[in-house]
Design an enzyme around this catalytic site. Structure first.
Site, PDB file in Angstrom:
ATOM      1  N   TYR A 145     -78.328  43.145  51.354  1.00  0.00           N
ATOM      2  CA  TYR A 145     -78.845  42.917  49.997  1.00  0.00           C
ATOM      3  C   TYR A 145     -80.017  43.846  49.714  1.00  0.00           C
ATOM      4  O   TYR A 145     -80.917  44.018  50.550  1.00  0.00           O
ATOM      5  CB  TYR A 145     -79.288  41.465  49.809  1.00  0.00           C
ATOM      6  CG  TYR A 145     -79.683  41.208  48.381  1.00  0.00           C
ATOM      7  CD1 TYR A 145     -78.700  41.130  47.388  1.00  0.00           C
ATOM      8  CD2 TYR A 145     -81.014  41.090  48.003  1.00  0.00           C
ATOM      9  CE1 TYR A 145     -79.040  40.937  46.068  1.00  0.00           C
ATOM     10  CE2 TYR A 145     -81.364  40.893  46.674  1.00  0.00           C
ATOM     11  CZ  TYR A 145     -80.379  40.831  45.708  1.00  0.00           C
ATOM     12  OH  TYR A 145     -80.714  40.653  44.385  1.00  0.00           O
ATOM     13  N   ASN A 191     -86.152  37.706  46.356  1.00  0.00           N
ATOM     14  CA  ASN A 191     -87.094  36.714  45.839  1.00  0.00           C
ATOM     15  C   ASN A 191     -86.799  35.343  46.446  1.00  0.00           C
ATOM     16  O   ASN A 191     -85.954  35.188  47.331  1.00  0.00           O
ATOM     17  CB  ASN A 191     -87.060  36.684  44.305  1.00  0.00           C
ATOM     18  CG  ASN A 191     -85.688  36.292  43.765  1.00  0.00           C
ATOM     19  OD1 ASN A 191     -84.860  35.690  44.453  1.00  0.00           O
ATOM     20  ND2 ASN A 191     -85.437  36.628  42.516  1.00  0.00           N
ATOM     21  N   GLN A 247     -99.510  46.156  47.563  1.00  0.00           N
ATOM     22  CA  GLN A 247     -98.522  45.092  47.755  1.00  0.00           C
ATOM     23  C   GLN A 247     -98.492  44.124  46.574  1.00  0.00           C
ATOM     24  O   GLN A 247     -97.434  43.587  46.231  1.00  0.00           O
ATOM     25  CB  GLN A 247     -98.798  44.345  49.060  1.00  0.00           C
ATOM     26  CG  GLN A 247     -98.644  45.222  50.296  1.00  0.00           C
ATOM     27  CD  GLN A 247     -97.311  45.964  50.339  1.00  0.00           C
ATOM     28  OE1 GLN A 247     -96.259  45.352  50.426  1.00  0.00           O
ATOM     29  NE2 GLN A 247     -97.359  47.290  50.268  1.00  0.00           N
ATOM     30  N   THR A 299     -93.313  39.855  49.082  1.00  0.00           N
ATOM     31  CA  THR A 299     -94.123  40.587  50.046  1.00  0.00           C
ATOM     32  C   THR A 299     -95.531  40.014  50.200  1.00  0.00           C
ATOM     33  O   THR A 299     -96.075  39.363  49.302  1.00  0.00           O
ATOM     34  CB  THR A 299     -94.214  42.071  49.643  1.00  0.00           C
ATOM     35  OG1 THR A 299     -94.781  42.812  50.728  1.00  0.00           O
ATOM     36  CG2 THR A 299     -95.078  42.254  48.403  1.00  0.00           C
ATOM     37  N   GLU A 328     -74.824  14.958  86.832  1.00  0.00           N
ATOM     38  CA  GLU A 328     -74.682  14.800  85.384  1.00  0.00           C
ATOM     39  C   GLU A 328     -73.486  13.922  85.012  1.00  0.00           C
ATOM     40  O   GLU A 328     -73.118  13.845  83.839  1.00  0.00           O
ATOM     41  CB  GLU A 328     -74.556  16.179  84.734  1.00  0.00           C
ATOM     42  CG  GLU A 328     -75.824  17.013  84.875  1.00  0.00           C
ATOM     43  CD  GLU A 328     -75.764  18.337  84.129  1.00  0.00           C
ATOM     44  OE1 GLU A 328     -74.675  18.729  83.671  1.00  0.00           O
ATOM     45  OE2 GLU A 328     -76.835  18.978  84.002  1.00  0.00           O
ATOM     46  N   HIS A 330     -95.868  44.734  43.797  1.00  0.00           N
ATOM     47  CA  HIS A 330     -94.458  44.352  43.917  1.00  0.00           C
ATOM     48  C   HIS A 330     -94.067  43.238  42.960  1.00  0.00           C
ATOM     49  O   HIS A 330     -92.988  43.279  42.359  1.00  0.00           O
ATOM     50  CB  HIS A 330     -94.169  43.869  45.344  1.00  0.00           C
ATOM     51  CG  HIS A 330     -93.779  44.955  46.285  1.00  0.00           C
ATOM     52  ND1 HIS A 330     -92.519  45.487  46.323  1.00  0.00           N
ATOM     53  CD2 HIS A 330     -94.499  45.601  47.241  1.00  0.00           C
ATOM     54  CE1 HIS A 330     -92.464  46.421  47.266  1.00  0.00           C
ATOM     55  NE2 HIS A 330     -93.654  46.516  47.831  1.00  0.00           N
ATOM     56  N   GLU A 385     -96.534  39.172  56.987  1.00  0.00           N
ATOM     57  CA  GLU A 385     -95.435  40.143  56.988  1.00  0.00           C
ATOM     58  C   GLU A 385     -95.977  41.509  57.399  1.00  0.00           C
ATOM     59  O   GLU A 385     -95.447  42.165  58.298  1.00  0.00           O
ATOM     60  CB  GLU A 385     -94.798  40.205  55.607  1.00  0.00           C
ATOM     61  CG  GLU A 385     -93.710  41.255  55.482  1.00  0.00           C
ATOM     62  CD  GLU A 385     -93.287  41.476  54.040  1.00  0.00           C
ATOM     63  OE1 GLU A 385     -92.187  42.015  53.839  1.00  0.00           O
ATOM     64  OE2 GLU A 385     -94.054  41.141  53.111  1.00  0.00           O
ATOM     65  N   HIS A 386     -97.008  41.957  56.690  1.00  0.00           N
ATOM     66  CA  HIS A 386     -97.677  43.223  57.010  1.00  0.00           C
ATOM     67  C   HIS A 386     -99.125  42.900  57.381  1.00  0.00           C
ATOM     68  O   HIS A 386     -99.824  42.242  56.607  1.00  0.00           O
ATOM     69  CB  HIS A 386     -97.721  44.160  55.800  1.00  0.00           C
ATOM     70  CG  HIS A 386     -96.394  44.413  55.159  1.00  0.00           C
ATOM     71  ND1 HIS A 386     -95.996  43.774  54.001  1.00  0.00           N
ATOM     72  CD2 HIS A 386     -95.388  45.245  55.503  1.00  0.00           C
ATOM     73  CE1 HIS A 386     -94.799  44.213  53.657  1.00  0.00           C
ATOM     74  NE2 HIS A 386     -94.396  45.102  54.546  1.00  0.00           N
ATOM     75  N   HIS A 433     -65.994  18.642  86.357  1.00  0.00           N
ATOM     76  CA  HIS A 433     -66.581  19.978  86.466  1.00  0.00           C
ATOM     77  C   HIS A 433     -66.541  20.443  87.926  1.00  0.00           C
ATOM     78  O   HIS A 433     -66.185  21.590  88.225  1.00  0.00           O
ATOM     79  CB  HIS A 433     -68.037  19.970  85.975  1.00  0.00           C
ATOM     80  CG  HIS A 433     -68.182  20.007  84.482  1.00  0.00           C
ATOM     81  ND1 HIS A 433     -67.637  19.074  83.664  1.00  0.00           N
ATOM     82  CD2 HIS A 433     -68.829  20.898  83.674  1.00  0.00           C
ATOM     83  CE1 HIS A 433     -67.934  19.354  82.399  1.00  0.00           C
ATOM     84  NE2 HIS A 433     -68.656  20.476  82.383  1.00  0.00           N
ATOM     85  N   ASP A 450     -93.449  51.267  54.296  1.00  0.00           N
ATOM     86  CA  ASP A 450     -92.432  50.996  53.281  1.00  0.00           C
ATOM     87  C   ASP A 450     -91.428  52.133  53.176  1.00  0.00           C
ATOM     88  O   ASP A 450     -90.285  51.918  52.757  1.00  0.00           O
ATOM     89  CB  ASP A 450     -93.091  50.777  51.915  1.00  0.00           C
ATOM     90  CG  ASP A 450     -93.751  49.428  51.781  1.00  0.00           C
ATOM     91  OD1 ASP A 450     -93.384  48.514  52.543  1.00  0.00           O
ATOM     92  OD2 ASP A 450     -94.637  49.274  50.912  1.00  0.00           O
TER      93      ASP A 450
END
Length: 429
Positions: free
Chosen positions: A126, A212, A257, A235, A414, A260, A326-327, A419, A360
């Protein structure tokens, strides 16, 4: 413009005190779930309907014609093409080092475990196209997927009202990277298209890319049916700075930023009240000259932005780790040493000449990063995001015999005796 939060003298960092966007993914999910359900049951029709209502575009075909991709690349400004090619080259250089070789471990004589790294078969990438059509996000999505060896790559981005197609530079970069499957679909409709399939778009195995809050909510909704990279929403930037930082640099980075989106977050963490005052003054002066001044003012004056005053850089480090940006920029004395101690961040930018805007576009790093505190548990997009480790187990008779009593003993503990029988049956027991 930037509110202040004074944590000096505090022994803990209450999470509720730190600036944070009003990011109610659950509420957004309730709003878009009917659309996702409609796409799951009816395919392309609800996508066409919502695209007409929200984007003002009537779609005959969801897929972008091949000639539109070729025309976009042919019409691309040569200087811009050169800059994009430089960005691609640097991103490829960094991400090439992330490719994985098979790992072979001999656990015991005759007992080997091989871990293979297999690419996802089909991905949906996307690319936002609203307030700022992010052609650079094509690079950040596509290059690591290609390097991972993903055989089928599809891209979706919102159509522009004037053309009925995604942003022309986005289309040009798709063509530049030899991506031919591109769809003029945006927002949660694109996520639903990728997850459930519609018209020519077959369902994918994984969805990546920023967006978004509605894109983020849609990715959360389909997670499990498909894989996702992370919840990469609006952002955010945090700057840890002391009195060695240049206030104009810090202010410019906070504004970059905020440009944005009105919901973007810009946070300064500093032990220097003098720097805080100087940054505030620089911000006010710079915003007046900015092209997107109104958008920036809303972002910087919102609850998601602010200046946090701390006692010292040690407390500042604790604050930025709690915030999990994020940054994260570190503009301090000994910046690299501090950067290597950070545990929660999507990407860290060290020193006065490593602004977030470099990342970026042309640092070589990836700008598709977790937001909203998700950097505490998630990481940015990389080649490994598109690789699945598969373990291959090979034991011969002697190697199995050597560990058979242990398997039986653990199975009995167990209460799963069959098994153990699956092992002993191979030895006539």
């Amino acid at each position: 413009m930037l509110k202040r939060i004074d944590l000096r003298g505090s022994t803990d960092i209450p999470a509720g005190l730190l600036p944070r966007a009003r990011f109610d993914v659950a509420a957004a999910l309730a709003e878009i779930q009917p659309l996702l359900d409609a796409i799951a049951h009816h395919g392309a029709d609800p996508i066409r309907r919502v695209t007409a209502e929200r984007d003002g575009v009537e779609l005959d075909s969801l897929r972008v014609p091949a000639e539109a991709l070729r025309d976009a690349l042919d019409s691309l400004d040569p200087a811009l093409r050169g800059s994009l090619e430089e960005a691609v080259s640097r991103v490829r250089a960094v991400h090439s080092a992330q490719r994985r070789e098979n790992l072979v471990t001999e656990v015991a004589p005759g007992g080997v475990v091989t871990e293979r790294f297999v690419p996802v078969r089909r991905v949906g990438l996307y690319v936002p196209g609203g307030l700022a059509p992010l052609a650079s996000s094509v690079v950040m999505n596509v290059v690591p997927a290609q390097l991972a060896g993903v055989p089928q790559i599809a891209v979706a981005s919102p159509p522009q009202r004037a053309t009925g197609l995604p942003d022309v530079t986005i289309l040009a970069v798709c063509a530049m990277l030899d991506v031919t499957e591109v769809y003029a679909v945006g927002g949660p409709a694109a996520i639903g298209m990728f997850a459930y399939g519609a018209d020519e778009c077959a369902p994918v195995d994984m969805i990546t890319g920023p967006g978004n809050i509605y894109v983020t909510a849609a990715k959360r909704a389909v997670r499990g049916l498909v894989g996702i990279d992370a919840e990469a929403g609006t952002t955010e930037i945090a700057v840890l700075a002391d009195d060695t930082a240049d206030a104009a640099h810090v202010a410019a980075d906070l504004i970059s930023q905020a440009e944005h989106d009105p919901e973007a977050a810009s946070v300064l963490v500093t032990p220097s009240a003098a720097l805080a005052d100087a940054v505030d003054a620089e911000v006010k002066a710079m915003v007046d000259e900015a092209r997107h001044a109104q958008r920036i003012r809303i972002a910087l004056s919102g609850p998601q932005s602010g200046i946090v005053l701390v006692d010292d850089l040690e407390q500042g480090l604790s604050v930025v780790d709690a915030y999990a940006a994020e940054h994260l920029e570190i503009q301090t004395e000994g910046a690299r040493e501090l950067a290597m101690r950070v545990t929660n961040a999507g990407a860290i930018f060290v020193g006065p000449y490593s602004p977030v805007s470099l990342g970026d576009y042309c640092a070589g790093s990836n700008h598709i990063l977790p937001t909203g505190g998700c950097a505490r548990h998630s990481s940015g997009l990389s080649v490994t995001s598109f690789l699945r480790p598969i373990q291959v187990i090979e034991y011969d008779r002697e190697a199995l015999a050597a560990v058979s009593d242990d398997v039986v003993r653990l199975a009995e503990a167990e209460n799963l005796p069959s098994h153990g029988k699956a092992v002993t049956a191979r030895f006539g027991r």
